[in-house]
Structure formats: C-alpha cells, structure tokens
Write a protein that holds these residues in place. Structure first.
Motif, PDB file in Angstrom:
ATOM      1  N   GLY A 159     -10.785 -17.072  -4.078  1.00 38.48           N
ATOM      2  CA  GLY A 159      -9.780 -18.047  -4.486  1.00 38.48           C
ATOM      3  C   GLY A 159      -8.374 -17.501  -4.549  1.00 38.48           C
ATOM      4  N   LYS A 160      -8.195 -16.232  -4.176  1.00 39.25           N
ATOM      5  CA  LYS A 160      -6.861 -15.618  -4.213  1.00 39.25           C
ATOM      6  C   LYS A 160      -6.479 -15.144  -2.821  1.00 39.25           C
ATOM      7  N   LEU A 161      -5.169 -14.899  -2.666  1.00 40.11           N
ATOM      8  CA  LEU A 161      -4.654 -14.352  -1.414  1.00 40.11           C
ATOM      9  C   LEU A 161      -4.069 -12.974  -1.681  1.00 40.11           C
ATOM     10  N   VAL A 162      -4.361 -12.045  -0.800  1.00 43.55           N
ATOM     11  CA  VAL A 162      -3.808 -10.696  -0.929  1.00 43.55           C
ATOM     12  C   VAL A 162      -2.784 -10.466   0.176  1.00 43.55           C
ATOM     13  N   ASN A 163      -1.854  -9.554  -0.069  1.00 46.11           N
ATOM     14  CA  ASN A 163      -0.827  -9.268   0.930  1.00 46.11           C
ATOM     15  C   ASN A 163      -1.404  -8.394   2.039  1.00 46.11           C
ATOM     16  N   SER A 164      -1.075  -8.716   3.273  1.00 47.33           N
ATOM     17  CA  SER A 164      -1.573  -7.934   4.413  1.00 47.33           C
ATOM     18  C   SER A 164      -1.189  -6.465   4.311  1.00 47.33           C
ATOM     19  N   GLU A 165      -0.080  -6.193   3.620  1.00 44.24           N
ATOM     20  CA  GLU A 165       0.380  -4.814   3.451  1.00 44.24           C
ATOM     21  C   GLU A 165      -0.076  -4.226   2.125  1.00 44.24           C
ATOM     22  N   GLY A 166      -0.931  -4.964   1.408  1.00 44.14           N
ATOM     23  CA  GLY A 166      -1.421  -4.507   0.111  1.00 44.14           C
ATOM     24  C   GLY A 166      -2.564  -3.523   0.238  1.00 44.14           C
ATOM     25  N   TRP A 167      -3.137  -3.197  -0.916  1.00 45.19           N
ATOM     26  CA  TRP A 167      -4.225  -2.214  -0.950  1.00 45.19           C
ATOM     27  C   TRP A 167      -4.965  -2.348  -2.270  1.00 45.19           C
ATOM     28  N   CYS A 168      -6.255  -2.002  -2.272  1.00 45.90           N
ATOM     29  CA  CYS A 168      -6.986  -1.811  -3.528  1.00 45.90           C
ATOM     30  C   CYS A 168      -8.049  -0.743  -3.297  1.00 45.90           C
ATOM     31  N   ALA A 169      -8.683  -0.320  -4.401  1.00 46.96           N
ATOM     32  CA  ALA A 169      -9.624   0.796  -4.350  1.00 46.96           C
ATOM     33  C   ALA A 169     -10.899   0.464  -3.586  1.00 46.96           C
ATOM     34  N   ALA A 170     -11.111  -0.806  -3.266  1.00 43.30           N
ATOM     35  CA  ALA A 170     -12.302  -1.190  -2.499  1.00 43.30           C
ATOM     36  C   ALA A 170     -12.036  -1.159  -0.992  1.00 43.30           C
ATOM     37  N   TRP A 171     -10.847  -0.679  -0.618  1.00 42.07           N
ATOM     38  CA  TRP A 171     -10.531  -0.636   0.812  1.00 42.07           C
ATOM     39  C   TRP A 171     -11.646   0.052   1.601  1.00 42.07           C
ATOM     40  N   ALA A 172     -12.012  -0.543   2.708  1.00 44.27           N
ATOM     41  CA  ALA A 172     -13.027   0.037   3.589  1.00 44.27           C
ATOM     42  C   ALA A 172     -12.590  -0.180   5.031  1.00 44.27           C
ATOM     43  N   LYS A 173     -12.804   0.843   5.824  1.00 45.73           N
ATOM     44  CA  LYS A 173     -12.393   0.773   7.225  1.00 45.73           C
ATOM     45  C   LYS A 173     -13.155  -0.317   7.955  1.00 45.73           C
ATOM     46  N   LYS A 174     -12.428  -1.088   8.742  1.00 45.22           N
ATOM     47  CA  LYS A 174     -13.081  -2.093   9.584  1.00 45.22           C
ATOM     48  C   LYS A 174     -14.022  -1.405  10.554  1.00 45.22           C
ATOM     49  N   PRO A 175     -15.240  -1.908  10.704  1.00 43.05           N
ATOM     50  CA  PRO A 175     -16.184  -1.270  11.623  1.00 43.05           C
ATOM     51  C   PRO A 175     -15.718  -1.371  13.067  1.00 43.05           C
ATOM     52  N   SER A 206       0.811  -1.209   0.000  1.00 43.15           N
ATOM     53  CA  SER A 206       0.000   0.000   0.000  1.00 43.15           C
ATOM     54  C   SER A 206       0.845   1.259   0.000  1.00 43.15           C
ATOM     55  N   ALA A 207       0.374   2.274  -0.755  1.00 45.97           N
ATOM     56  CA  ALA A 207       1.005   3.594  -0.729  1.00 45.97           C
ATOM     57  C   ALA A 207       0.121   4.580   0.037  1.00 45.97           C
ATOM     58  N   LYS A 208      -0.968   4.073   0.611  1.00 46.66           N
ATOM     59  CA  LYS A 208      -1.914   4.940   1.319  1.00 46.66           C
ATOM     60  C   LYS A 208      -1.699   4.790   2.819  1.00 46.66           C
ATOM     61  N   GLU A 209      -1.315   5.873   3.429  1.00 51.99           N
ATOM     62  CA  GLU A 209      -1.039   5.815   4.864  1.00 51.99           C
ATOM     63  C   GLU A 209      -2.274   5.381   5.638  1.00 51.99           C
ATOM     64  N   GLY A 210      -2.108   4.411   6.486  1.00 47.00           N
ATOM     65  CA  GLY A 210      -3.209   3.961   7.339  1.00 47.00           C
ATOM     66  C   GLY A 210      -4.191   3.036   6.669  1.00 47.00           C
ATOM     67  N   GLN A 211      -3.996   2.775   5.370  1.00 46.13           N
ATOM     68  CA  GLN A 211      -4.901   1.872   4.655  1.00 46.13           C
ATOM     69  C   GLN A 211      -4.116   0.693   4.106  1.00 46.13           C
ATOM     70  N   MET A 212      -4.494  -0.505   4.528  1.00 45.62           N
ATOM     71  CA  MET A 212      -3.879  -1.712   3.973  1.00 45.62           C
ATOM     72  C   MET A 212      -4.849  -2.880   4.150  1.00 45.62           C
ATOM     73  N   CYS A 213      -4.579  -3.931   3.380  1.00 47.19           N
ATOM     74  CA  CYS A 213      -5.472  -5.099   3.445  1.00 47.19           C
ATOM     75  C   CYS A 213      -5.654  -5.593   4.883  1.00 47.19           C
TER      76      CYS A 213
END
Ligand code: SF4
Length: 66
Positions: free
Chosen positions: A50-66, A21-28
C-alpha cells in the motif's frame, strides 16, 4: 491511491528505509522486491504493501534482482 512511504513509519525505520540510497549500486530501482514499471520515480514494493518507495531509495531488505 498508494501513498509515499514515510521513512519515520515504524516498519520503514525497522528496515532503515531512506528515500535516497547511500549504498553504491544498491537502490529500490534495482531491487528484486520492487514492483511497477521501470522508470517511474515512485513504485510499489513487495514488503511495504500500500506504499510507494523511491526508485533511488534503499532499505535493509535490498536484494539483487536475479
Ligand atoms: Fe526498496 Fe527495500 Fe523495497 Fe527493495 S525491499 S524495493 S530496497 S524498499
């Protein structure tokens, strides 16, 4: 077994997924859509079945955990 999500995968590209991730405070690892166990480097994600994402990754669907 699930395989790591390829950032070049069309669906990943559409959501601008990156392994680091390049977004501060936002990651998978702190996204509402992450699955699996806290602390694991590669984890399932609700929008990439069926895929695995990196815990330090990011995508545009990121949403804050409630
Ligand atoms: Fe990561 Fe995007 Fe999945 Fe959230 S929705 S866990 S940011 S890949």
């Amino acid at each position: 077994a699930n395989e790591q999500l390829d950032p070049e995968n069309p669906q990943a590209k559409a959501l601008q997924y990156v392994h680091k991730s390049a977004k501060e405070g936002q990651m998978c690892g702190n996204c509402a859509l992450i699955q699996g166990a806290d602390g694991e480097a590669w984890r399932p994600c609700g929008i990439f079945p069926g895929k695995l994402v990196n815990s330090e990754g990011w995508c545009a669907a990121w949403a804050k955990k409630p």
